[in-house]
Design a protein around this motif. Structure first.
Motif, PDB file in Angstrom:
ATOM      1  N   ARG A 186      41.432  41.509  53.159  1.00  0.00           N
ATOM      2  CA  ARG A 186      41.679  42.058  51.620  1.00  0.00           C
ATOM      3  C   ARG A 186      43.152  41.205  51.302  1.00  0.00           C
ATOM      4  NH1 ARG A 186      42.561  48.902  51.894  1.00  0.00           N
ATOM      5  NH2 ARG A 186      39.916  48.817  51.942  1.00  0.00           N
ATOM      6  N   MET A 187      44.094  39.794  52.079  1.00  0.00           N
ATOM      7  CA  MET A 187      44.641  39.350  52.149  1.00  0.00           C
ATOM      8  C   MET A 187      44.427  38.010  51.612  1.00  0.00           C
ATOM      9  SD  MET A 187      48.005  39.555  51.761  1.00  0.00           S
ATOM     10  CE  MET A 187      48.883  40.223  52.252  1.00  0.00           C
ATOM     11  N   LEU A 188      43.462  37.877  52.360  1.00  0.00           N
ATOM     12  CA  LEU A 188      43.126  36.572  52.117  1.00  0.00           C
ATOM     13  C   LEU A 188      42.004  36.667  50.777  1.00  0.00           C
ATOM     14  CD1 LEU A 188      41.387  35.682  55.482  1.00  0.00           C
ATOM     15  CD2 LEU A 188      43.008  34.088  54.399  1.00  0.00           C
ATOM     16  N   ASP A 189      41.430  37.395  50.765  1.00  0.00           N
ATOM     17  CA  ASP A 189      40.755  37.981  49.300  1.00  0.00           C
ATOM     18  C   ASP A 189      41.563  37.021  47.961  1.00  0.00           C
ATOM     19  OD1 ASP A 189      37.836  38.476  50.536  1.00  0.00           O
ATOM     20  OD2 ASP A 189      38.139  39.875  50.307  1.00  0.00           O
ATOM     21  N   LEU A 190      42.886  38.469  48.100  1.00  0.00           N
ATOM     22  CA  LEU A 190      43.633  38.285  46.864  1.00  0.00           C
ATOM     23  C   LEU A 190      44.182  36.844  47.127  1.00  0.00           C
ATOM     24  CD1 LEU A 190      46.321  41.583  47.329  1.00  0.00           C
ATOM     25  CD2 LEU A 190      44.211  40.652  45.414  1.00  0.00           C
ATOM     26  N   ILE A 191      44.528  35.609  48.130  1.00  0.00           N
ATOM     27  CA  ILE A 191      45.295  34.540  48.046  1.00  0.00           C
ATOM     28  C   ILE A 191      43.988  33.665  47.397  1.00  0.00           C
ATOM     29  CG2 ILE A 191      45.824  32.803  49.486  1.00  0.00           C
ATOM     30  CD1 ILE A 191      46.958  34.102  51.434  1.00  0.00           C
ATOM     31  N   ALA A 192      42.904  33.935  47.794  1.00  0.00           N
ATOM     32  CA  ALA A 192      41.437  32.890  47.025  1.00  0.00           C
ATOM     33  C   ALA A 192      42.079  33.435  45.833  1.00  0.00           C
ATOM     34  CB  ALA A 192      40.667  33.125  48.224  1.00  0.00           C
ATOM     35  N   GLY A 193      41.649  34.523  45.164  1.00  0.00           N
ATOM     36  CA  GLY A 193      40.934  34.231  44.000  1.00  0.00           C
ATOM     37  C   GLY A 193      42.662  34.022  42.820  1.00  0.00           C
ATOM     38  N   ILE A 194      44.117  34.014  43.794  1.00  0.00           N
ATOM     39  CA  ILE A 194      45.132  33.859  42.267  1.00  0.00           C
ATOM     40  C   ILE A 194      44.877  32.514  41.385  1.00  0.00           C
ATOM     41  CG2 ILE A 194      47.314  31.878  43.273  1.00  0.00           C
ATOM     42  CD1 ILE A 194      47.685  34.640  45.371  1.00  0.00           C
ATOM     43  N   PRO A 195      44.283  31.030  42.591  1.00  0.00           N
ATOM     44  CA  PRO A 195      44.174  29.904  41.386  1.00  0.00           C
ATOM     45  C   PRO A 195      43.155  30.466  39.829  1.00  0.00           C
ATOM     46  CG  PRO A 195      43.279  29.178  43.427  1.00  0.00           C
ATOM     47  CD  PRO A 195      43.904  30.751  43.032  1.00  0.00           C
ATOM     48  N   THR A 196      42.203  31.326  40.118  1.00  0.00           N
ATOM     49  CA  THR A 196      41.825  31.829  39.078  1.00  0.00           C
ATOM     50  C   THR A 196      42.202  32.533  38.262  1.00  0.00           C
ATOM     51  OG1 THR A 196      39.371  31.990  40.552  1.00  0.00           O
ATOM     52  CG2 THR A 196      39.310  33.118  38.447  1.00  0.00           C
ATOM     53  N   LEU A 197      43.219  33.699  38.912  1.00  0.00           N
ATOM     54  CA  LEU A 197      44.032  34.220  37.773  1.00  0.00           C
ATOM     55  C   LEU A 197      45.182  33.859  37.396  1.00  0.00           C
ATOM     56  CD1 LEU A 197      44.513  37.176  40.877  1.00  0.00           C
ATOM     57  CD2 LEU A 197      43.008  37.038  38.151  1.00  0.00           C
ATOM     58  N   ARG A 198      45.617  32.905  38.089  1.00  0.00           N
ATOM     59  CA  ARG A 198      46.527  31.590  37.181  1.00  0.00           C
ATOM     60  C   ARG A 198      46.296  31.029  36.331  1.00  0.00           C
ATOM     61  NH1 ARG A 198      50.729  26.968  40.665  1.00  0.00           N
ATOM     62  NH2 ARG A 198      51.683  27.198  38.810  1.00  0.00           N
ATOM     63  N   ALA A 199      44.952  30.357  36.322  1.00  0.00           N
ATOM     64  CA  ALA A 199      44.366  30.117  34.826  1.00  0.00           C
ATOM     65  C   ALA A 199      44.109  31.016  33.974  1.00  0.00           C
ATOM     66  CB  ALA A 199      43.249  29.018  35.518  1.00  0.00           C
ATOM     67  N   LEU A 200      43.644  31.880  33.972  1.00  0.00           N
ATOM     68  CA  LEU A 200      43.790  33.286  33.325  1.00  0.00           C
ATOM     69  C   LEU A 200      45.030  33.605  32.910  1.00  0.00           C
ATOM     70  CD1 LEU A 200      40.334  35.189  34.921  1.00  0.00           C
ATOM     71  CD2 LEU A 200      40.908  33.410  33.269  1.00  0.00           C
ATOM     72  N   GLY A 201      46.241  33.486  33.510  1.00  0.00           N
ATOM     73  CA  GLY A 201      47.372  33.513  33.250  1.00  0.00           C
ATOM     74  C   GLY A 201      47.666  35.148  33.707  1.00  0.00           C
ATOM     75  N   ARG A 202      46.817  35.708  34.616  1.00  0.00           N
ATOM     76  CA  ARG A 202      47.405  36.701  35.263  1.00  0.00           C
ATOM     77  C   ARG A 202      47.781  36.380  36.587  1.00  0.00           C
ATOM     78  NH1 ARG A 202      42.452  41.072  34.486  1.00  0.00           N
ATOM     79  NH2 ARG A 202      44.025  41.908  35.221  1.00  0.00           N
ATOM     80  N   ALA A 203      48.466  35.863  37.068  1.00  0.00           N
ATOM     81  CA  ALA A 203      49.339  35.222  38.337  1.00  0.00           C
ATOM     82  C   ALA A 203      49.797  36.587  39.466  1.00  0.00           C
ATOM     83  CB  ALA A 203      49.793  34.125  38.610  1.00  0.00           C
ATOM     84  N   ASP A 204      50.711  37.806  38.120  1.00  0.00           N
ATOM     85  CA  ASP A 204      51.211  38.285  38.454  1.00  0.00           C
ATOM     86  C   ASP A 204      50.781  39.434  39.084  1.00  0.00           C
ATOM     87  OD1 ASP A 204      53.822  36.584  38.481  1.00  0.00           O
ATOM     88  OD2 ASP A 204      54.253  37.550  36.167  1.00  0.00           O
TER      89      ASP A 204
END
Length: 533
Positions: A186-204
């Motif tokens: 689960r942690m790896l899935d979250l980390i892998a998705g951080i760039p996408t979330l950051r691009a969408l402005g939802r990194a937090d």
């Protein structure tokens, strides 16, 4: 492993002998000083003191040697077992690699490190218990039968409680490893998705979830520690009570004159050496339990590979330049068969395009052709020989395979271009893949360092690098999965022209593609349900 065990047993014998000799010599020294005041001159006891120093030094040296051997064997065993796990998992059917990835990652990165306490602490303690405890008990019985009888009554309680505690700890260790595997995934899935979330402005967004996962891991670790502390308390209490019973018995018999000072003192000094090894085994068992559980999981992954490994290795080598025939190819997938009954012929000297809707099994077909997946039904033959009967390494040497995501490793651009061997004409291959323009933009050209997975290049640049590697490969069979997916029109035209040239030169070229421009260059188009020429 045999040499390590023999050396450990030898060191354990020396340690045990030194401990017993030290107890006997110290008892003789103290008893002599107490019972014979006239012999208190240092010169009289110099031989005994020298003997004590010698056995203590010998015990320290043997303990150091045993610890050093244990550390060396632990490092070798962990590295060897991790290598076997990685080799077994990565050699499997790609469909199973994804399913076993999280378990293998946890075992290799975290779990197997727990084997170090097993080799450095638990195994030496077990050998010590097997040698020192019976030897010390025998010497104690020689000097004082009453003390030995008390020890024989109290001693079995420690193994009984160790077994009971071990059963609880084993289940707890297995649960902790399973929890660690889930948390890591689960942690790896979250980390892998951080760039996408950051691009969408939802990194937090994942912050709260990461905190929850950390708290879950902390609770799992604390539950294991509670069991370890409580079990250690029980074992220490039993050992302390056993030594106390011997001390009380010896003290009372000394007061009433039922035993002399020398045998009583010897029995008293040997009592801790009888209980200490078993107590240490119980304590070190908890440190080694997680590693033992991880080792069992590692062996399960390795043994599982022997049951599910794809067929092959019959030492038959396919002739280059032979047609490849698909007959009723059927592979069961997550959402049904893909492909389902695919048939067709891939001939040398022709550009063959495999097309069809997403999820139909085009990429899976390439993996079957490469011998990475065994089909559930149907056959794939090269010059009449099923791929499953080929000597796979010889077959792979004839393939140039470009997946949808090219394999890139940390290193220079040149090292990635020649990852699978030297290219025929690197300049021509880079020009055909439009990668020469990319090289001109890089700060150090072909000497530019890339990170893991090609970090330092854009998605399209990584695709061009993989294309250059495939187009420059001397392999006579090219398997290309969506080779022009990230290219512009001009670059796509150059790549397709290069593929046509390879086909006209007599090579076997199979391309997975959807675009009309790709289909226009095809000599043969194979669809997922029938063949259309």
């Amino acid at each position: 492993m045999r040499r390590f065990l023999v050396a450990s047993v030898a060191a354990g014998v020396v340690v045990s002998g030194s401990a017993i000799a030290a107890a006997v010599l110290l008892s003789a020294l103290v008893a002599g000083l107490v019972t014979d005041p006239g012999s208190r001159s240092p010169a009289h006891w110099w031989p005994v003191l020298a003997g004590l120093a010698a056995v203590w030094g010998l015990r320290a040296g043997a303990t150091w040697l045993q610890a050093r051997l244990s550390q060396r064997e632990a490092s070798a065993a962990i590295a060897d077992l991790a290598g076997q796990v990685l080799e077994a998992v990565t050699a499997r059917d790609p469909r199973r690699v994804a399913a076993d990835r999280d378990a293998a990652t946890t075992v290799v990165l975290d779990g197997l490190d727990g084997l170090r306490p097993y080799f450095t602490a638990y195994l030496p303690a077990l050998l010590q218990a097997a040698i020192l405890t019976p030897a010390a008990l025998a010497v104690m019985a020689w000097y004082d039968w009453s003390a030995a009888a008390i020890v024989l009554v109290a001693l079995p309680l420690i193994p009984i409680f160790m077994v009971l505690i071990g059963l609880a700890t084993r289940d707890r260790s297995a649960a902790a490893l399973a929890a660690m595997t889930t948390l890591r995934a689960r942690m790896l899935d979250l980390i892998a998705g951080i760039p996408t979330l950051r691009a969408l402005g939802r990194a937090d967004g994942p912050t709260e979830r990461v905190a929850e996962l950390g708290a879950a891991h902390r609770r799992s670790a604390m539950a294991t520690l509670r069991i370890a502390f409580l079990s250690t308390l029980v074992l220490e209490l039993l050992a302390t009570l056993g030594v106390a019973l011997v001390a009380v018995s010896v003290g009372l018999r000394l007061v009433y004159g039922h035993v002399e000072l020398l045998p009583g003192l010897t029995a008293l000094l040997l009592a801790p050496d009888v209980f200490w090894p078993l107590r240490r085994v119980g304590v070190e068992f908890h440190a080694a339990a997680d590693g033992k559980t991880a080792a069992d999981a590692a062996f399960a992954l390795i043994d599982d590979d022997t049951r599910h490994a794809p067929a092959g290795g019959a030492a038959r080598v396919a002739a280059a330049g032979a047609p490849i025939r698909l007959t009723g190819l059927w592979v069961d997938g997550r959402d049904g068969p893909a492909p389902a009954g695919l048939s067709g012929t891939i001939e040398p000297g022709r550009l063959t395009v495999l097309t069809g809707p997403n999820g139909a099994g085009k990429s899976t077909t390439l993996q079957v052709l490469a011998g990475l997946i065994a089909p559930d039904a149907g056959t794939v033959t090269v010059a009449g020989v099923p791929v499953g009967e080929l000597e796979l390494r010889a077959w792979w040497a004839q393939l140039a395979w470009l997946p949808q995501r090219p394999v890139l490793v940390p290193g220079t651009v040149t090292e990635n271009l020649e990852l699978f061997g030297p290219l025929n004409d690197p300049d021509a291959a880079c020009a055909a893949a439009d990668f020469d323009a990319v090289l001109g933009e890089l700060p150090r050209g072909a000497a530019t360092l890339l990170g893991r997975g090609g970090v330092g290049l854009s998605l399209g640049q990584r695709q061009r690098l993989g294309l250059a590697r495939a187009l420059g490969s001397p392999a006579p069979v090219l398997l290309l999965d969506e080779p022009t997916a990230h290219l512009d029109v001009a670059a796509e035209a150059r790549v397709l022209a290069a593929l046509v040239r390879r086909a006209r030169a007599g090579d076997t070229v199979l391309v997975v593609g959807h675009r009309h421009s790709v289909l226009e260059h095809a000599d043969t188009v194979i669809e997922v349900d029938h063949v259309r020429v």
